[in-house]
Write a protein that holds these residues in place. Structure first.
Motif, PDB file in Angstrom:
ATOM      1  N   LYS A 262     138.996  50.141  50.289  1.00 44.18           N
ATOM      2  CA  LYS A 262     138.644  51.637  50.316  1.00 44.18           C
ATOM      3  C   LYS A 262     137.574  52.338  49.336  1.00 44.18           C
ATOM      4  O   LYS A 262     136.738  53.001  50.080  1.00 44.18           O
ATOM      5  CB  LYS A 262     139.953  52.381  49.525  1.00 44.18           C
ATOM      6  CG  LYS A 262     139.859  53.681  49.548  1.00 44.18           C
ATOM      7  CD  LYS A 262     139.794  54.639  50.818  1.00 44.18           C
ATOM      8  CE  LYS A 262     139.980  56.077  50.248  1.00 44.18           C
ATOM      9  NZ  LYS A 262     141.334  56.471  49.860  1.00 44.18           N
ATOM     10  N   MET A 263     137.081  51.792  48.473  1.00 43.84           N
ATOM     11  CA  MET A 263     135.813  52.122  47.733  1.00 43.84           C
ATOM     12  C   MET A 263     134.713  51.683  48.455  1.00 43.84           C
ATOM     13  O   MET A 263     133.732  52.537  48.403  1.00 43.84           O
ATOM     14  CB  MET A 263     135.871  51.523  46.319  1.00 43.84           C
ATOM     15  CG  MET A 263     136.994  52.067  45.462  1.00 43.84           C
ATOM     16  SD  MET A 263     136.906  51.587  43.786  1.00 43.84           S
ATOM     17  CE  MET A 263     137.510  49.804  43.848  1.00 43.84           C
ATOM     18  N   THR A 264     134.778  50.667  49.036  1.00 48.29           N
ATOM     19  CA  THR A 264     133.564  50.397  49.769  1.00 48.29           C
ATOM     20  C   THR A 264     133.218  51.189  51.046  1.00 48.29           C
ATOM     21  O   THR A 264     132.146  51.633  51.323  1.00 48.29           O
ATOM     22  CB  THR A 264     133.322  48.668  50.292  1.00 48.29           C
ATOM     23  OG1 THR A 264     133.437  47.883  49.429  1.00 48.29           O
ATOM     24  CG2 THR A 264     132.346  48.247  51.145  1.00 48.29           C
ATOM     25  N   SER A 265     134.221  51.425  51.718  1.00 51.31           N
ATOM     26  CA  SER A 265     134.285  52.212  53.082  1.00 51.31           C
ATOM     27  C   SER A 265     133.850  53.711  52.502  1.00 51.31           C
ATOM     28  O   SER A 265     132.867  54.394  53.127  1.00 51.31           O
ATOM     29  CB  SER A 265     135.379  52.287  53.762  1.00 51.31           C
ATOM     30  OG  SER A 265     135.626  53.138  54.658  1.00 51.31           O
ATOM     31  N   PHE A 266     134.401  54.269  51.368  1.00 52.20           N
ATOM     32  CA  PHE A 266     133.840  55.535  50.927  1.00 52.20           C
ATOM     33  C   PHE A 266     132.436  55.555  50.715  1.00 52.20           C
ATOM     34  O   PHE A 266     131.935  56.470  50.727  1.00 52.20           O
ATOM     35  CB  PHE A 266     135.011  55.785  49.788  1.00 52.20           C
ATOM     36  CG  PHE A 266     134.746  57.350  49.125  1.00 52.20           C
ATOM     37  CD1 PHE A 266     135.443  58.337  49.988  1.00 52.20           C
ATOM     38  CD2 PHE A 266     134.057  57.655  48.032  1.00 52.20           C
ATOM     39  CE1 PHE A 266     135.051  59.683  49.498  1.00 52.20           C
ATOM     40  CE2 PHE A 266     133.807  58.769  47.728  1.00 52.20           C
ATOM     41  CZ  PHE A 266     134.337  59.937  48.329  1.00 52.20           C
ATOM     42  N   SER A 267     132.246  54.814  49.688  1.00 53.34           N
ATOM     43  CA  SER A 267     130.643  54.555  49.286  1.00 53.34           C
ATOM     44  C   SER A 267     129.671  54.651  50.352  1.00 53.34           C
ATOM     45  O   SER A 267     128.675  55.097  50.337  1.00 53.34           O
ATOM     46  CB  SER A 267     130.459  53.344  48.556  1.00 53.34           C
ATOM     47  OG  SER A 267     131.136  53.622  47.036  1.00 53.34           O
ATOM     48  N   GLU A 268     130.040  53.702  51.565  1.00 56.11           N
ATOM     49  CA  GLU A 268     129.259  53.813  52.840  1.00 56.11           C
ATOM     50  C   GLU A 268     129.225  55.097  53.435  1.00 56.11           C
ATOM     51  O   GLU A 268     128.182  55.576  53.834  1.00 56.11           O
ATOM     52  CB  GLU A 268     129.736  52.893  53.567  1.00 56.11           C
ATOM     53  CG  GLU A 268     129.598  51.462  53.188  1.00 56.11           C
ATOM     54  CD  GLU A 268     130.156  50.312  53.799  1.00 56.11           C
ATOM     55  OE1 GLU A 268     130.880  50.612  55.096  1.00 56.11           O
ATOM     56  OE2 GLU A 268     130.085  49.100  53.950  1.00 56.11           O
ATOM     57  N   ASP A 269     130.433  55.683  53.533  1.00 54.66           N
ATOM     58  CA  ASP A 269     130.304  57.176  53.919  1.00 54.66           C
ATOM     59  C   ASP A 269     129.499  58.340  53.453  1.00 54.66           C
ATOM     60  O   ASP A 269     128.778  58.924  53.768  1.00 54.66           O
ATOM     61  CB  ASP A 269     132.064  57.636  54.116  1.00 54.66           C
ATOM     62  CG  ASP A 269     132.548  56.920  55.368  1.00 54.66           C
ATOM     63  OD1 ASP A 269     132.056  56.326  56.192  1.00 54.66           O
ATOM     64  OD2 ASP A 269     133.959  57.398  55.305  1.00 54.66           O
ATOM     65  N   VAL A 270     129.639  58.012  52.030  1.00 53.40           N
ATOM     66  CA  VAL A 270     128.792  58.911  51.246  1.00 53.40           C
ATOM     67  C   VAL A 270     127.510  58.823  51.508  1.00 53.40           C
ATOM     68  O   VAL A 270     126.650  59.857  51.487  1.00 53.40           O
ATOM     69  CB  VAL A 270     129.243  58.660  49.714  1.00 53.40           C
ATOM     70  CG1 VAL A 270     128.106  59.666  48.635  1.00 53.40           C
ATOM     71  CG2 VAL A 270     130.471  59.163  49.340  1.00 53.40           C
ATOM     72  N   GLU A 271     126.858  57.676  51.279  1.00 53.06           N
ATOM     73  CA  GLU A 271     125.588  57.345  51.743  1.00 53.06           C
ATOM     74  C   GLU A 271     125.073  57.575  53.034  1.00 53.06           C
ATOM     75  O   GLU A 271     124.113  58.306  53.136  1.00 53.06           O
ATOM     76  CB  GLU A 271     125.353  55.665  51.409  1.00 53.06           C
ATOM     77  CG  GLU A 271     125.182  55.291  49.934  1.00 53.06           C
ATOM     78  CD  GLU A 271     124.363  56.080  49.090  1.00 53.06           C
ATOM     79  OE1 GLU A 271     123.258  56.245  49.518  1.00 53.06           O
ATOM     80  OE2 GLU A 271     124.764  56.878  48.051  1.00 53.06           O
ATOM     81  N   ARG A 272     125.755  57.569  54.064  1.00 59.19           N
ATOM     82  CA  ARG A 272     125.336  57.953  55.270  1.00 59.19           C
ATOM     83  C   ARG A 272     125.468  59.286  55.265  1.00 59.19           C
ATOM     84  O   ARG A 272     124.658  59.971  56.101  1.00 59.19           O
ATOM     85  CB  ARG A 272     126.480  57.332  56.372  1.00 59.19           C
ATOM     86  CG  ARG A 272     126.307  55.905  56.429  1.00 59.19           C
ATOM     87  CD  ARG A 272     127.444  55.314  57.480  1.00 59.19           C
ATOM     88  NE  ARG A 272     127.153  55.914  58.690  1.00 59.19           N
ATOM     89  CZ  ARG A 272     127.782  55.842  59.878  1.00 59.19           C
ATOM     90  NH1 ARG A 272     129.023  55.337  59.839  1.00 59.19           N
ATOM     91  NH2 ARG A 272     127.298  56.466  60.923  1.00 59.19           N
ATOM     92  N   CYS A 273     126.414  60.069  54.824  1.00 56.08           N
ATOM     93  CA  CYS A 273     126.468  61.474  55.008  1.00 56.08           C
ATOM     94  C   CYS A 273     125.379  62.433  53.925  1.00 56.08           C
ATOM     95  O   CYS A 273     125.402  63.498  53.797  1.00 56.08           O
ATOM     96  CB  CYS A 273     127.946  62.111  54.869  1.00 56.08           C
ATOM     97  SG  CYS A 273     128.797  61.302  56.087  1.00 56.08           S
ATOM     98  N   LYS A 274     124.910  61.838  52.978  1.00 55.11           N
ATOM     99  CA  LYS A 274     124.441  62.333  51.657  1.00 55.11           C
ATOM    100  C   LYS A 274     123.463  63.255  52.304  1.00 55.11           C
ATOM    101  O   LYS A 274     123.157  64.505  51.983  1.00 55.11           O
ATOM    102  CB  LYS A 274     123.737  61.097  50.852  1.00 55.11           C
ATOM    103  CG  LYS A 274     123.130  61.827  49.586  1.00 55.11           C
ATOM    104  CD  LYS A 274     122.730  60.696  48.781  1.00 55.11           C
ATOM    105  CE  LYS A 274     121.889  61.142  47.445  1.00 55.11           C
ATOM    106  NZ  LYS A 274     121.367  60.118  46.808  1.00 55.11           N
TER     107      LYS A 274
END
Length: 292
Positions: A262-274
């Protein structure tokens, strides 16, 4: 705290029983709650043999807050374990709003009522520990158990805010995220063929429900070890000596694995949407807002 006096809700079965017994065996005092005290005495005879006490409590009753407030004062309780709860299986489309509300009433509002009953005394004495028994499904949602996940997600969200609200008064909040443990918990949950409608057969929800059911009795999680871990983290002893300040306590290999995914997926979404996220603001810099 020099001594620990526990109130464990839902202590008459499953993980609640093990937490109560582990605390008693560690030399602490324990008050266990049950909806049916006579039945609890018959099914969990060790509780009173080890010096524990029972009080009647249904966390969905209107008097929950006052019952807990009275118990905290009468017995000098300084550790609350919000363990009472149940699992609800089924996709949202198939569940009635009565089922949805009942799930939230027990798992979320019940825990809040218990907590509200304890807070005034904890705040006055400037110490106390509130343990919220959550689930790996309270951090990473489970298909076929969306409302159970919702109840635990809500509990964790409230707990994050509570931890900050209560920290000035010396009150600690600990969220325990249990993975799959070998308790009777799943036996009370409807089987997939009863809970998953035809339209959802073969989907992720159906597969998850069947996998959970098939694994019952073979879960890797040892409820006795989990109970000892919780007692040690609360008291800062043994394996919990370095964990007295943790907020989240994942227990079980699956809980750790699911949290990592979950943390990996969330971090990836944050970076993509930043870039888009930061664009969606006024150009002016409002220093100090929002509060962090």
């Amino acid at each position: 705290m020099s001594s620990y006096i526990w109130l464990v809700t839902g202590a008459s079965s499953g993980q609640g029983t093990e937490i109560a017994l582990a605390a008693l065996r560690a030399g602490h005092r324990v008050i266990g709650t049950a909806r049916d005290v006579d039945r609890a005495r018959r099914t969990c005879t060790e509780m009173e043999q080890l010096g524990g006490k029972w009080i009647k409590l249904d966390v969905t009753d209107d008097n929950t807050q006052s019952v807990v407030a009275e118990a905290v004062t009468q017995y000098g309780i300084n550790v609350i374990v919000n363990n009472a709860g149940y699992g609800l299986r089924g996709v949202l489309e198939d569940l009635s709003m009565h089922q949805v509300r009942a799930q939230m009433e027990t798992n979320f509002f019940g825990a809040l009522a218990v907590t509200k009953g304890a807070i005034p005394t904890f705040r006055f004495q400037r110490n106390g520990i509130i343990v919220m028994i959550s689930s790996a499904s309270g951090f990473s949602g489970t298909p076929s158990q969306s409302m159970y996940s919702a109840s635990k997600f809500a509990l964790e969200g409230a707990s994050e805010s509570l931890a900050a609200e209560l920290e000035p008064f010396g009150i600690r909040v600990l969220v325990v995220e249990l993975g799959a443990y070998r308790t009777p918990f799943q036996t009370a949950v409807e089987k997939p063929e009863q809970a998953i409608s035809e339209a959802y057969k073969g989907t992720a929800a159906d597969e998850a429900a069947r996998r959970i059911t098939a694994g019952h009795g073979r879960q890797a999680g040892d409820p006795v070890k989990a109970a000892h871990a919780i007692v040690e983290v609360v008291t800062g002893t043994g394996r919990g000596a370095e964990l007295k300040d943790v907020f989240r306590l994942p227990l079980g290999k699956d809980a750790v694995s699911r949290a990592s995914v979950k943390m990996t997926s969330f971090s990836e979404d944050v970076e993509r949407c930043k870039s888009l996220a930061e664009w969606a603001c006024f150009e002016e810099d409002y220093e100090g807002y929002p509060p962090l």
